[in-house]
Design a protein around this motif. Structure first.
Motif, PDB file in Angstrom:
ATOM      1  N   GLY A  15     -25.893 -55.447   3.636  1.00  0.00           N
ATOM      2  CA  GLY A  15     -26.992 -55.439   2.675  1.00  0.00           C
ATOM      3  C   GLY A  15     -27.943 -54.283   2.908  1.00  0.00           C
ATOM      4  N   ARG A  41     -23.267 -51.599  -3.598  1.00  0.00           N
ATOM      5  CA  ARG A  41     -23.663 -50.372  -4.337  1.00  0.00           C
ATOM      6  C   ARG A  41     -23.452 -49.132  -3.460  1.00  0.00           C
ATOM      7  NH1 ARG A  41     -29.534 -52.370  -6.084  1.00  0.00           N
ATOM      8  NH2 ARG A  41     -29.272 -53.352  -4.054  1.00  0.00           N
ATOM      9  N   VAL A  64     -18.584 -52.999   0.286  1.00  0.00           N
ATOM     10  CA  VAL A  64     -17.938 -54.306   0.474  1.00  0.00           C
ATOM     11  C   VAL A  64     -18.804 -55.415  -0.110  1.00  0.00           C
ATOM     12  CG1 VAL A  64     -18.926 -54.886   2.763  1.00  0.00           C
ATOM     13  CG2 VAL A  64     -16.640 -55.695   2.166  1.00  0.00           C
ATOM     14  N   THR A  67     -18.963 -61.667   0.313  1.00  0.00           N
ATOM     15  CA  THR A  67     -18.368 -62.970  -0.017  1.00  0.00           C
ATOM     16  C   THR A  67     -16.844 -62.916  -0.009  1.00  0.00           C
ATOM     17  OG1 THR A  67     -18.302 -62.647  -2.422  1.00  0.00           O
ATOM     18  CG2 THR A  67     -20.355 -63.487  -1.498  1.00  0.00           C
ATOM     19  N   ASN A  92     -27.639 -59.099   7.254  1.00  0.00           N
ATOM     20  CA  ASN A  92     -28.858 -59.032   6.445  1.00  0.00           C
ATOM     21  C   ASN A  92     -28.632 -59.325   4.955  1.00  0.00           C
ATOM     22  OD1 ASN A  92     -31.661 -57.863   5.676  1.00  0.00           O
ATOM     23  ND2 ASN A  92     -30.202 -56.561   4.564  1.00  0.00           N
ATOM     24  N   ILE A 147     -30.697 -62.225   9.535  1.00  0.00           N
ATOM     25  CA  ILE A 147     -31.974 -62.382   8.830  1.00  0.00           C
ATOM     26  C   ILE A 147     -31.960 -63.736   8.135  1.00  0.00           C
ATOM     27  CG2 ILE A 147     -33.657 -61.342   7.281  1.00  0.00           C
ATOM     28  CD1 ILE A 147     -32.676 -59.628   9.766  1.00  0.00           C
ATOM     29  N   SER A 149     -35.111 -66.737   7.434  1.00  0.00           N
ATOM     30  CA  SER A 149     -36.318 -66.734   6.596  1.00  0.00           C
ATOM     31  C   SER A 149     -37.276 -67.798   7.114  1.00  0.00           C
ATOM     32  CB  SER A 149     -35.909 -67.077   5.154  1.00  0.00           C
ATOM     33  OG  SER A 149     -37.039 -67.276   4.337  1.00  0.00           O
ATOM     34  N   TYR A 163     -31.789 -72.023  -1.461  1.00  0.00           N
ATOM     35  CA  TYR A 163     -32.058 -70.866  -0.584  1.00  0.00           C
ATOM     36  C   TYR A 163     -32.441 -71.369   0.805  1.00  0.00           C
ATOM     37  CZ  TYR A 163     -34.089 -66.478   1.089  1.00  0.00           C
ATOM     38  OH  TYR A 163     -34.379 -65.345   1.822  1.00  0.00           O
ATOM     39  N   LYS A 167     -30.551 -70.825   4.489  1.00  0.00           N
ATOM     40  CA  LYS A 167     -31.194 -70.175   5.638  1.00  0.00           C
ATOM     41  C   LYS A 167     -31.278 -71.134   6.830  1.00  0.00           C
ATOM     42  CE  LYS A 167     -31.766 -66.073   3.856  1.00  0.00           C
ATOM     43  NZ  LYS A 167     -31.019 -64.918   4.408  1.00  0.00           N
ATOM     44  N   PRO A 193     -38.421 -63.868   8.141  1.00  0.00           N
ATOM     45  CA  PRO A 193     -39.565 -63.279   7.445  1.00  0.00           C
ATOM     46  C   PRO A 193     -40.191 -64.237   6.438  1.00  0.00           C
ATOM     47  CG  PRO A 193     -37.566 -61.908   7.244  1.00  0.00           C
ATOM     48  CD  PRO A 193     -37.154 -63.262   7.741  1.00  0.00           C
ATOM     49  N   GLY A 194     -41.504 -64.083   6.265  1.00  0.00           N
ATOM     50  CA  GLY A 194     -42.169 -64.616   5.084  1.00  0.00           C
ATOM     51  C   GLY A 194     -41.904 -63.657   3.933  1.00  0.00           C
ATOM     52  N   VAL A 195     -42.843 -63.587   3.004  1.00  0.00           N
ATOM     53  CA  VAL A 195     -42.587 -62.758   1.809  1.00  0.00           C
ATOM     54  C   VAL A 195     -42.615 -61.267   2.158  1.00  0.00           C
ATOM     55  CG1 VAL A 195     -43.393 -62.142  -0.495  1.00  0.00           C
ATOM     56  CG2 VAL A 195     -43.527 -64.513   0.285  1.00  0.00           C
ATOM     57  N   SER A 198     -39.576 -56.378  -1.785  1.00  0.00           N
ATOM     58  CA  SER A 198     -38.242 -55.773  -1.891  1.00  0.00           C
ATOM     59  C   SER A 198     -37.717 -56.094  -3.284  1.00  0.00           C
ATOM     60  CB  SER A 198     -37.298 -56.346  -0.830  1.00  0.00           C
ATOM     61  OG  SER A 198     -36.945 -57.677  -1.172  1.00  0.00           O
TER      62      SER A 198
END
Ligand SMILES: NC(=O)c1ccc[n+]([C@@H]2O[C@H](COP(=O)([O-])OP(=O)(O)OC[C@H]3O[C@@H](n4cnc5c(N)ncnc54)[C@H](OP(=O)(O)O)[C@@H]3O)[C@@H](O)[C@H]2O)c1
Length: 250
Positions: A15, A41, A64, A67, A92, A147, A149, A163, A167, A193-195, A198
């Motif tokens: 990611g 991408r 790649v 999934t 990530n 990562i 959350s 979600y 996590k 992480p919190g918010v 991104s």
């Protein structure tokens, strides 16, 4: 100029085409790691590789979809052929869709499970032999950082439903492999992480920062936490970092 603490290491970041992953690739490369950046991408990854190499770093891009277990396995095998080991794996890649259950799309629920859980499992399973192969070199330690959350520690809001479930799952999986791999000198850590500002929180996935929660974190704040984890001396394992924006209460 930072003293390069990761010279001679090979880091793989999933990611890495945006947000926290791209910031982490830059940060690890600036510490001297060779970074292999993964995402769907390829154009974004290619730009990132050019940017890192223009500042004296070494980087490779691999397209790649995490999934796709077979595709992940092929990409990791190609990394094994070129480098023979993975010193640092950063799981990530992630997908967020925060919606009340009665309005949610089942496809989004499945996509969160596929990316946030199966993506971590596909990558970790394929990479483990190369991660253990990294132990015994000059650094004599290897790292897997995932990562998770704040939503992997608690359920911040009802719309966090699936979600948060994904996590929690990777936090539990990480704790299990931490216990298994400790004696093999593989450190396992999660960052929660919190918010963070991104694409995930500025897109249309209803994850947008809540104005009452203050300024969000930056991707670089999370990259800093990852650098901290992987640059500890070999006898010290940082297994968990929870990092929120200063004004976030959730
Ligand atoms: N932003 C936040 O507030 C926040 C808070 C806590 C935790 N997190 C976690 O932090 C991680 C990074 O998120 P971010 O905020 O940096 O979001 P982001 O900018 O949207 O980045 C997500 C990354 O995941 C990749 N990705 C998504 N689906 C993929 C797939 N099927 N295969 C391969 N790569 C895939 C994306 O690349 P492609 O689209 O190019 O494949 C992108 O590089 C995620 O695990 C997220 O859950 C974020």
């Amino acid at each position: 100029m930072t003293k390069e603490r990761l010279s001679g290491t090979l880091a793989v970041i999933t990611g890495a085409s945006s947000g926290i992953g791209a910031a982490t690739a830059r940060a690890l490369a600036s510490e001297g790691a060779t970074v292999v950046v993964l995402a769907r991408r390829l154009d974004r990854l290619t730009e990132l590789v050019a940017e890192i190499e223009s500042t004296g770093g070494t980087a490779r891009a691999r397209e790649v979809d995490v999934t796709d277990a077979d595709a992940v396995s092929r990409v990791i095998a190609s990394i094994g052929e070129e480098f023979g080991r993975i010193d640092i794996l950063v799981n990530n890649a992630g997908f967020l869709s925060n919606r009340p259950a009665v309005e949610a799309s089942l496809a989004d629920w499945h996509q969160m499970v596929d990316v946030n859980i199966n993506g971590v499992l596909n990558t970790t399973h394929a990479a483990l032999p190369l991660v253990t192969a990294a132990v015994g070199g000059a650094r004599d330690i290897a790292d897997i950082v995932t990562i998770s959350s704040v939503a992997g520690r608690r359920v911040p809001r009802p719309e966090s439903n699936v979600y948060s479930a994904t996590k929690h799952a990777v936090t539990a999986f990480s704790e299990a492999i931490r216990r298994e791999l400790a004696e093999k000198r593989v450190r396992v850590g999660v960052v929660e992480p919190g918010v963070v500002r991104s694409e995930m929180t500025t897109g249309d996935s209803v994850g947008a920062p809540d104005a009452t929660q203050g300024a969000p974190l930056l991707a670089e704040d999370i990259a800093d936490a990852i650098v901290y984890i992987v640059t500890r001396p070999a006898h010290a394992a940082v297994n968990e970092i929870l990092i929120r924006p200063s004004e976030q209460t959730l």
